[in-house]
Design an enzyme around this catalytic site. Structure first.
Site, PDB file in Angstrom:
ATOM      1  CG  HIS A   1      -5.867  -2.964   1.505  1.00 39.55           C
ATOM      2  ND1 HIS A   1      -4.939  -3.731   0.841  1.00 39.55           N
ATOM      3  CD2 HIS A   1      -6.995  -3.714   1.585  1.00 39.55           C
ATOM      4  CE1 HIS A   1      -5.480  -4.906   0.547  1.00 39.55           C
ATOM      5  NE2 HIS A   1      -6.731  -4.914   0.982  1.00 39.55           N
TER       6      HIS A   1
ATOM      7  CG  HIS B   1       0.474 -10.694  -3.169  1.00 43.60           C
ATOM      8  ND1 HIS B   1      -0.827 -10.690  -3.633  1.00 43.60           N
ATOM      9  CD2 HIS B   1       0.544  -9.691  -2.257  1.00 43.60           C
ATOM     10  CE1 HIS B   1      -1.504  -9.737  -3.034  1.00 43.60           C
ATOM     11  NE2 HIS B   1      -0.697  -9.120  -2.197  1.00 43.60           N
TER      12      HIS B   1
ATOM     13  CE  LYS C   1       3.457  -6.879   3.692  1.00 39.84           C
ATOM     14  NZ  LYS C   1       2.380  -7.789   4.140  1.00 39.84           N
TER      15      LYS C   1
ATOM     16  NE  ARG D   1      -1.147  -4.444  -1.850  1.00 47.56           N
ATOM     17  CZ  ARG D   1      -0.069  -4.853  -2.530  1.00 47.56           C
ATOM     18  NH1 ARG D   1       0.493  -4.064  -3.415  1.00 47.56           N
ATOM     19  NH2 ARG D   1       0.431  -6.059  -2.329  1.00 47.56           N
TER      20      ARG D   1
ATOM     21  NE  ARG E   1       2.582  -5.267   0.543  1.00 49.72           N
ATOM     22  CZ  ARG E   1       3.295  -5.964  -0.335  1.00 49.72           C
ATOM     23  NH1 ARG E   1       4.269  -5.349  -1.021  1.00 49.72           N
ATOM     24  NH2 ARG E   1       3.067  -7.240  -0.539  1.00 49.72           N
TER      25      ARG E   1
ATOM     26  CE1 TYR F   1      -4.201  -6.928   0.032  1.00 53.05           C
ATOM     27  CE2 TYR F   1      -3.371  -9.153   0.361  1.00 53.05           C
ATOM     28  CZ  TYR F   1      -3.423  -7.827   0.734  1.00 53.05           C
ATOM     29  OH  TYR F   1      -2.707  -7.407   1.819  1.00 53.05           O
TER      30      TYR F   1
END
Length: 298
Positions: free
Chosen positions: A245, A271, A177, A248, A153, A280
């Site tokens: 993105h 994830h 994250k 990615r 990211r 994705y």
């Protein structure tokens, strides 16, 4: 308008403190929510000139139409509405309002439309378009290579620290994250390009530990990375809407095309849920759906 602007500003400051310290959200999430709230407040003030407590459902719906009309991706639309709902939930729990005007506003539905993917040739052309005769050029080449070959990211790229580089072991440590860490393999090409940049990188500002720096020795911003990509794509003659993105998403697509399992891609992308990885990675949707269903049964 000045009086209502002051009310929005005051409410936004209190809200930021609440989600940062009471809800313990990450800095990136806090920044995104507050940025969405300010965008919403600007729209409400310009169109209706009312304070937060006077906003009605149809005003929020009109704002969401505005977000859609300006071409925002579905994920951005959903996050924007989530930010607004979070703000009004905060006003509810603090007794500033008795009912949330956002409660019955529908969240945008996620379709199967996904960002354009890049071929490996596209990526090679984009990276090759960067002038590697300058320190900035070597930085940009290394940055683009890492962005793609590690599937990062943009927030993970700009926060990559010197202590996260493990050249001898052949991987980097990524803080994703929720401050979750993962180890991602580092290709020999990426390692070489990072080293070429570091060999001539200027002195970092005091206390700065990140790998990729601006010309003042500070960390890069998201906007700087977007600009580097946009300019490189233009030079390469790539006529697509490209963002960090896109790199990615291309990384995940190419891995699946090369035979990687969806579980492996999930781990590399960081994830938490495998259903997110399926969103994705659209390549061979039938095979992916079958794989996901089997995993969900386990």
């Amino acid at each position: 308008m000045a009086e209502n602007t002051a009310k929005w500003d005051a409410a936004a400051k209190r809200y930021r403190t609440y989600i940062k310290f009471e809800r313990n959200l990450s800095d990136n999430t806090v920044d995104s929510y507050v940025r969405d709230l300010r965008d919403f407040a600007h729209f409400i003030l310009r169109m209706y000139d009312v304070p937060p407590q006077k906003v009605e459902s149809q005003m929020i719906e009109r704002f969401m139409c505005h977000v859609f009309d300006r071409g925002s991706e579905r994920s951005s639309q959903a996050r924007c509405l989530s930010s607004i709902k979070s703000f009004y939930n905060y006003l509810l729990v603090t007794d500033a309002i008795s009912a949330s005007p956002a409660e019955f506003v529908d969240t945008p539905k996620f379709g199967r439309q996904l960002p354009d993917t890049l071929t490996t040739d596209d990526i090679d052309r984009i990276i090759a378009s960067v002038d590697a005769s300058t320190v900035k050029g070597r930085r940009d080449r290394a940055m683009l290579e890492v962005l793609y070959s590690c599937g990062l990211r943009v927030s993970e790229l700009i926060s990559l620290r010197m202590c996260d580089l493990f050249f001898g072991e052949g991987y980097i440590r990524v803080i994703g994250k929720g401050d979750k860490q993962r180890l991602v393999p580092l290709s020999p090409v990426a390692r070489e390009r990072i080293q070429l940049y570091l060999d001539e990188r200027g002195t970092a500002a005091s206390g700065e530990e990140t790998v990729f720096l601006n010309n003042r020795g500070r960390s890069l911003t998201r906007v700087m990375v977007f600009t580097v990509i946009k300019q490189a794509a233009l030079r390469a003659g790539i006529d697509k809407h490209i963002s960090p993105h896109t790199f990615r998403h291309s990384f995940a697509t190419h891995l699946l095309a090369g035979g990687a399992s969806i579980r492996q891609v999930q781990e590399l992308l960081g994830h938490e849920n495998i259903s997110t990885t399926e969103i994705y990675t659209h390549l061979d949707a039938g095979r992916l759906r079958e794989t996901v269903e089997k995993l969900e049964e386990q």
